[in-house]
Design an enzyme around this catalytic site. Structure first.
Site, PDB file in Angstrom:
ATOM      1  CG  HIS A  35      -1.732   1.004   1.440  1.00 20.22           C
ATOM      2  ND1 HIS A  35      -3.229   1.422   0.391  1.00 20.22           N
ATOM      3  CD2 HIS A  35      -1.408   2.052   1.687  1.00 20.22           C
ATOM      4  CE1 HIS A  35      -3.662   2.168   0.244  1.00 20.22           C
ATOM      5  NE2 HIS A  35      -2.822   3.506   1.651  1.00 20.22           N
ATOM      6  CG  ASP A  54      -5.358  -0.480   3.097  1.00 25.56           C
ATOM      7  OD1 ASP A  54      -6.086   0.493   2.176  1.00 25.56           O
ATOM      8  OD2 ASP A  54      -5.080  -1.538   1.550  1.00 25.56           O
ATOM      9  CD  GLU A 105       4.669   1.610  -3.608  1.00 25.25           C
ATOM     10  OE1 GLU A 105       4.027   0.988  -5.134  1.00 25.25           O
ATOM     11  OE2 GLU A 105       3.808   2.934  -4.087  1.00 25.25           O
TER      12      GLU A 105
HETATM   13  C1  GRF Z   1       0.912   1.224  -6.954  1.00 24.81           C
HETATM   14  O1  GRF Z   1       0.959   2.361  -6.190  1.00 24.81           O
HETATM   15  C2  GRF Z   1       0.402  -0.220  -5.300  1.00 24.81           C
HETATM   16  O2  GRF Z   1       1.087   0.498  -3.870  1.00 24.81           O
HETATM   17  C3  GRF Z   1      -0.895   0.647  -5.559  1.00 24.81           C
HETATM   18  O3  GRF Z   1      -0.922   0.475  -7.137  1.00 24.81           O
HETATM   19  C4  GRF Z   1       0.281   0.879  -7.602  1.00 24.81           C
HETATM   20  C5  GRF Z   1       0.493  -0.621  -8.199  1.00 24.81           C
HETATM   21  O4  GRF Z   1       1.916  -0.441  -9.729  1.00 24.81           O
HETATM   22  N1  GRF Z   1      -1.395  -0.758  -4.429  1.00 24.81           N
HETATM   23  P1  GRF Z   1       1.857  -0.510 -10.181  1.00 24.81           P
HETATM   24  O5  GRF Z   1       0.485  -1.380 -10.600  1.00 24.81           O
HETATM   25  O6  GRF Z   1       3.196  -2.097  -9.494  1.00 24.81           O
HETATM   26  O7  GRF Z   1       3.546  -0.121 -10.984  1.00 24.81           O
END
Ligand code: GRF
Length: 210
Positions: free
Chosen positions: A110, A151, A181
């Protein structure tokens, strides 16, 4: 060997971080068995194909009811016999049956520091718009186990990212992806694959040092 399935809906940059992490040895003892998207045109499916990973679309548009779609989604996941399901931008609320069947074996990324800016309606750019509207100075990303809520499952890893003056939602989203991420999701998968998560006296998860 941890068998993982990644569920996606969009661009797949987190999926790409997993693919690269396995290829470059930052994620060990792990095999990416498949990618499942609810969107036919998700670029994440192209990334899977380019990496030689089986990809399939299970779209609610192809089923005459939500129940039939849920059954098809569960069947597609079960067919790959995963040890871990990774939600990487998967914008479908998981059916209760799936969450129960794979309890403790589903993780999600998230794009905020849970419990801030999360829950119903907080996804994609909306998260970063809310962060900028509130004027917080620090945001980040969270990897957590998925439970029956949105979440709300136990937190595994978090990484903070500074909000800069004049950030736009798009600039901030990119920074959170690059600095948080794409680092903590591969790290969490590697830690799960190698049994490096433990729980403290509070029941909170932490990563054991080697
Ligand atoms: C990311 O911002 C993630 O945090 C959220 O959705 C988005 C997915 O992006 N859950 P991607 O498809 O991985 O580029």
């Amino acid at each position: 060997m941890l068998k993982i399935v990644v569920l996606v809906s969009g661009g797949g940059t987190n999926l790409q971080a997993i693919i690269d992490g396995i290829r470059e040895g930052r994620i060990t003892n792990t095999r990416l068995c498949g990618v499942i998207s609810n969107k036919k045109d998700a670029y994440a499916l192209t990334r899977a194909e380019q990496a030689g990973v089986p990809g399939v679309c299970v779209s609610p548009k192809d089923y005459d009811s939500r129940e039939r779609f849920h059954e098809a989604l569960l069947a597609a996941i079960d067919s790959l016999e995963p040890d871990l399901i990774v939600l990487a931008g998967f914008l479908v609320i998981l059916p209760e049956l799936l969450v129960k069947k794979y309890e403790g074996r589903i993780v999600n990324i998230h794009p905020s520091l849970i419990p801030s800016f999360c829950g119903a309606g907080f996804y994609g750019l909306r998260v970063h718009e809310a962060v900028l509207a509130r004027g917080v100075k620090v945001t980040g990303a969270t990897v957590h186990f998925v439970d029956g809520g949105t979440d709300t499952g136990p937190i595994l890893l978090q990484k903070a990212v500074a909000v800069q003056p004049d950030d736009t939602p798009e600039i901030l989203q990119r920074r959170v992806m690059e600095e948080a991420e794409w680092k903590i999701l591969p790290a969490a998968i590697d830690a799960i694959a190698n049994g490096r998560f433990a729980q403290d006296a509070n029941g909170s998860y932490y990563m054991k040092e080697d």
